[in-house]
Motif scaffolding. Structure first.
Motif, PDB file in Angstrom:
ATOM      1  N   PRO A 140       0.832  -1.206   0.000  1.00 39.75           N
ATOM      2  CA  PRO A 140       0.000   0.000   0.000  1.00 39.75           C
ATOM      3  C   PRO A 140       0.870   1.261   0.000  1.00 39.75           C
ATOM      4  O   PRO A 140       2.080   1.200   0.214  1.00 39.75           O
ATOM      5  CB  PRO A 140      -0.787  -0.105   1.313  1.00 39.75           C
ATOM      6  N   GLY A 141       0.230   2.393  -0.195  1.00 36.65           N
ATOM      7  CA  GLY A 141       0.949   3.660  -0.246  1.00 36.65           C
ATOM      8  C   GLY A 141       1.179   4.318   1.103  1.00 36.65           C
ATOM      9  O   GLY A 141       2.026   5.198   1.229  1.00 36.65           O
ATOM     10  N   ALA A 142       0.463   3.900   2.125  1.00 35.04           N
ATOM     11  CA  ALA A 142       0.605   4.513   3.445  1.00 35.04           C
ATOM     12  C   ALA A 142       1.935   4.121   4.076  1.00 35.04           C
ATOM     13  O   ALA A 142       2.309   2.945   4.102  1.00 35.04           O
ATOM     14  CB  ALA A 142      -0.546   4.081   4.349  1.00 35.04           C
ATOM     15  N   GLU A 143       2.638   5.103   4.604  1.00 33.16           N
ATOM     16  CA  GLU A 143       3.940   4.830   5.195  1.00 33.16           C
ATOM     17  C   GLU A 143       3.864   3.822   6.342  1.00 33.16           C
ATOM     18  O   GLU A 143       4.726   2.949   6.468  1.00 33.16           O
ATOM     19  CB  GLU A 143       4.594   6.125   5.686  1.00 33.16           C
ATOM     20  N   ALA A 144       2.832   3.900   7.166  1.00 32.30           N
ATOM     21  CA  ALA A 144       2.705   2.945   8.275  1.00 32.30           C
ATOM     22  C   ALA A 144       2.558   1.521   7.751  1.00 32.30           C
ATOM     23  O   ALA A 144       3.145   0.583   8.305  1.00 32.30           O
ATOM     24  CB  ALA A 144       1.517   3.315   9.165  1.00 32.30           C
ATOM     25  N   ALA A 145       1.804   1.347   6.682  1.00 36.36           N
ATOM     26  CA  ALA A 145       1.631   0.018   6.083  1.00 36.36           C
ATOM     27  C   ALA A 145       2.940  -0.481   5.487  1.00 36.36           C
ATOM     28  O   ALA A 145       3.291  -1.661   5.613  1.00 36.36           O
ATOM     29  CB  ALA A 145       0.540   0.066   5.023  1.00 36.36           C
ATOM     30  N   VAL A 146       3.671   0.416   4.842  1.00 40.62           N
ATOM     31  CA  VAL A 146       4.971   0.066   4.269  1.00 40.62           C
ATOM     32  C   VAL A 146       5.925  -0.385   5.366  1.00 40.62           C
ATOM     33  O   VAL A 146       6.589  -1.415   5.251  1.00 40.62           O
ATOM     34  CB  VAL A 146       5.547   1.276   3.492  1.00 40.62           C
ATOM     35  N   ARG A 147       5.988   0.366   6.445  1.00 43.58           N
ATOM     36  CA  ARG A 147       6.890   0.005   7.542  1.00 43.58           C
ATOM     37  C   ARG A 147       6.497  -1.342   8.152  1.00 43.58           C
ATOM     38  O   ARG A 147       7.370  -2.159   8.462  1.00 43.58           O
ATOM     39  CB  ARG A 147       6.910   1.099   8.600  1.00 43.58           C
ATOM     40  N   LEU A 148       5.211  -1.575   8.307  1.00 43.75           N
ATOM     41  CA  LEU A 148       4.738  -2.852   8.838  1.00 43.75           C
ATOM     42  C   LEU A 148       5.205  -4.006   7.950  1.00 43.75           C
ATOM     43  O   LEU A 148       5.777  -4.985   8.437  1.00 43.75           O
ATOM     44  CB  LEU A 148       3.202  -2.838   8.942  1.00 43.75           C
ATOM     45  N   ALA A 149       4.976  -3.893   6.664  1.00 45.74           N
ATOM     46  CA  ALA A 149       5.347  -4.962   5.734  1.00 45.74           C
ATOM     47  C   ALA A 149       6.864  -5.162   5.669  1.00 45.74           C
ATOM     48  O   ALA A 149       7.350  -6.299   5.673  1.00 45.74           O
ATOM     49  CB  ALA A 149       4.808  -4.657   4.340  1.00 45.74           C
ATOM     50  N   MET A 150       7.593  -4.074   5.618  1.00 42.44           N
ATOM     51  CA  MET A 150       9.044  -4.177   5.520  1.00 42.44           C
ATOM     52  C   MET A 150       9.656  -4.764   6.786  1.00 42.44           C
ATOM     53  O   MET A 150      10.480  -5.683   6.722  1.00 42.44           O
ATOM     54  CB  MET A 150       9.659  -2.798   5.236  1.00 42.44           C
ATOM     55  N   GLU A 151       9.242  -4.237   7.935  1.00 43.24           N
ATOM     56  CA  GLU A 151       9.856  -4.652   9.200  1.00 43.24           C
ATOM     57  C   GLU A 151       9.443  -6.059   9.626  1.00 43.24           C
ATOM     58  O   GLU A 151      10.278  -6.816  10.128  1.00 43.24           O
ATOM     59  CB  GLU A 151       9.513  -3.645  10.295  1.00 43.24           C
ATOM     60  N   ARG A 152       8.184  -6.400   9.437  1.00 43.57           N
ATOM     61  CA  ARG A 152       7.682  -7.678   9.954  1.00 43.57           C
ATOM     62  C   ARG A 152       7.772  -8.824   8.950  1.00 43.57           C
ATOM     63  O   ARG A 152       7.850  -9.984   9.350  1.00 43.57           O
ATOM     64  CB  ARG A 152       6.230  -7.521  10.410  1.00 43.57           C
ATOM     65  N   LEU A 153       7.747  -8.512   7.647  1.00 45.24           N
ATOM     66  CA  LEU A 153       7.701  -9.577   6.646  1.00 45.24           C
ATOM     67  C   LEU A 153       8.897  -9.583   5.696  1.00 45.24           C
ATOM     68  O   LEU A 153       9.562 -10.602   5.554  1.00 45.24           O
ATOM     69  CB  LEU A 153       6.403  -9.478   5.829  1.00 45.24           C
ATOM     70  N   LEU A 154       9.154  -8.486   5.045  1.00 47.19           N
ATOM     71  CA  LEU A 154      10.155  -8.503   3.970  1.00 47.19           C
ATOM     72  C   LEU A 154      11.598  -8.517   4.454  1.00 47.19           C
ATOM     73  O   LEU A 154      12.388  -9.362   4.017  1.00 47.19           O
ATOM     74  CB  LEU A 154       9.926  -7.336   3.013  1.00 47.19           C
ATOM     75  N   ILE A 155      11.967  -7.585   5.298  1.00 47.91           N
ATOM     76  CA  ILE A 155      13.366  -7.526   5.742  1.00 47.91           C
ATOM     77  C   ILE A 155      13.820  -8.865   6.340  1.00 47.91           C
ATOM     78  O   ILE A 155      14.880  -9.372   5.969  1.00 47.91           O
ATOM     79  CB  ILE A 155      13.606  -6.349   6.720  1.00 47.91           C
ATOM     80  N   PRO A 156      13.027  -9.499   7.206  1.00 54.93           N
ATOM     81  CA  PRO A 156      13.484 -10.769   7.769  1.00 54.93           C
ATOM     82  C   PRO A 156      13.628 -11.907   6.748  1.00 54.93           C
ATOM     83  O   PRO A 156      14.363 -12.856   6.993  1.00 54.93           O
ATOM     84  CB  PRO A 156      12.401 -11.132   8.800  1.00 54.93           C
ATOM     85  N   GLU A 157      12.941 -11.821   5.606  1.00 55.72           N
ATOM     86  CA  GLU A 157      12.940 -12.929   4.643  1.00 55.72           C
ATOM     87  C   GLU A 157      13.510 -12.587   3.277  1.00 55.72           C
ATOM     88  O   GLU A 157      13.519 -13.434   2.388  1.00 55.72           O
ATOM     89  CB  GLU A 157      11.504 -13.448   4.444  1.00 55.72           C
ATOM     90  N   LEU A 158      13.972 -11.373   3.069  1.00 54.28           N
ATOM     91  CA  LEU A 158      14.340 -10.934   1.722  1.00 54.28           C
ATOM     92  C   LEU A 158      15.424 -11.807   1.086  1.00 54.28           C
ATOM     93  O   LEU A 158      15.281 -12.256  -0.058  1.00 54.28           O
ATOM     94  CB  LEU A 158      14.764  -9.466   1.753  1.00 54.28           C
ATOM     95  N   GLY A 159      16.501 -12.064   1.794  1.00 59.29           N
ATOM     96  CA  GLY A 159      17.555 -12.923   1.255  1.00 59.29           C
ATOM     97  C   GLY A 159      17.047 -14.321   0.962  1.00 59.29           C
ATOM     98  O   GLY A 159      17.369 -14.920  -0.075  1.00 59.29           O
ATOM     99  N   HIS A 160      16.243 -14.852   1.855  1.00 60.93           N
ATOM    100  CA  HIS A 160      15.672 -16.192   1.683  1.00 60.93           C
ATOM    101  C   HIS A 160      14.751 -16.232   0.471  1.00 60.93           C
ATOM    102  O   HIS A 160      14.772 -17.192  -0.308  1.00 60.93           O
ATOM    103  CB  HIS A 160      14.924 -16.559   2.977  1.00 60.93           C
TER     104      HIS A 160
END
Length: 167
Positions: A140-160
Motif C-alpha cells: 500500500p501507499g501509506a507509510e505505516a503500512a509500508v513500515r509494517l510490511a518491511m519490518e515484519r515480513l520482507l526484511i526478515p525474509e528478503l535474502g531467503h
C-alpha cells in the motif's frame, strides 16, 4: 534442508528497485518510497534505483518490465495503488506479470494490518510473487503500512526469498 539451513545459505544483501505509484506524490513527498529505501539500506541491502509513476496500469507494467530486464535487480518493491478505488491499478499490473504468486505474503500482511487498523485491512490488495526469476512485492501507499510490511515480513525474509526464487 531446514528453513534455518536455507536462510543460512541465503544472500545477506540483495539489490532492490523501488517503484512508487501515485497520482499526487513526488520523489520529494514520497515518504513511503523513502521509508522502503531507508529500511533496506539499514538492513544491509542495496537500492538499485527508485522512481515514481502515475497510477496507470501501462506505466506501472512498463516500468516493472524495464526493471525485470536489468540483471542487477533482484527484487522490485512497489508502494501505492493497492486499494479498491477506481484509480488503484497496481494490483492488476503486477498480478498480470506474476508467474508464481506468494499468496502467504498478502495473507500475512492483511492479518498484521488487521491487528493495527481493524477490518479496513480487508481492502488492501498487497501481493507478492515471482516474475522472470525476480521477487515482486506490491505494498500500500501509506507509510505505516509500508513500515509494517518491511519490518515484519520482507526484511526478515528478503535474502531467503531471493535465494529460493533463483533455485
Amino acid at each position: 534442508m531446514s528453513q534455518a539451513d536455507h536462510k543460512a545459505r541465503a544472500p545477506h544483501s540483495v539489490r532492490c528497485f523501488i517503484l512508487t505509484v501515485s497520482d499526487t506524490r513526488t520523489l520529494d513527498t514520497d515518504t513511503s518510497g523513502r521509508a522502503i529505501a531507508d529500511l533496506l539500506t539499514a538492513a544491509g541491502h542495496e537500492v538499485a534505483g527508485r522512481t515514481l509513476v502515475k497510477d496507470d496500469p501501462e506505466l506501472v507494467r512498463g516500468t516493472i518490465e524495464r526493471q525485470l530486464a536489468h540483471p542487477d535487480v533482484q527484487v522490485i518493491i512497489m508502494t501505492g495503488g493497492t486499494g479498491i478505488t477506481s484509480r488503484d491499478s497496481t494490483y492488476e499490473a503486477v498480478s498480470a506479470l506474476l508467474e508464481k504468486r506468494i499468496d502467504g505474503f498478502g495473507e500475512l500482511f492483511r492479518m498484521l494490518s488487521f491487528e493495527a487498523i481493524g477490518p479496513a485491512a480487508m481492502m488492501s490488495r498487497a501481493c507478492a510473487g515471482l516474475a522472470a526469476g525476480r521477487i515482486l512485492v506490491s505494498l500500500p501507499g501509506a507509510e505505516a503500512a509500508v513500515r509494517l510490511a518491511m519490518e515484519r515480513l520482507l526484511i526478515p525474509e528478503l535474502g531467503h526469498l531471493v535465494q529460493q526464487a533463483t533455485r
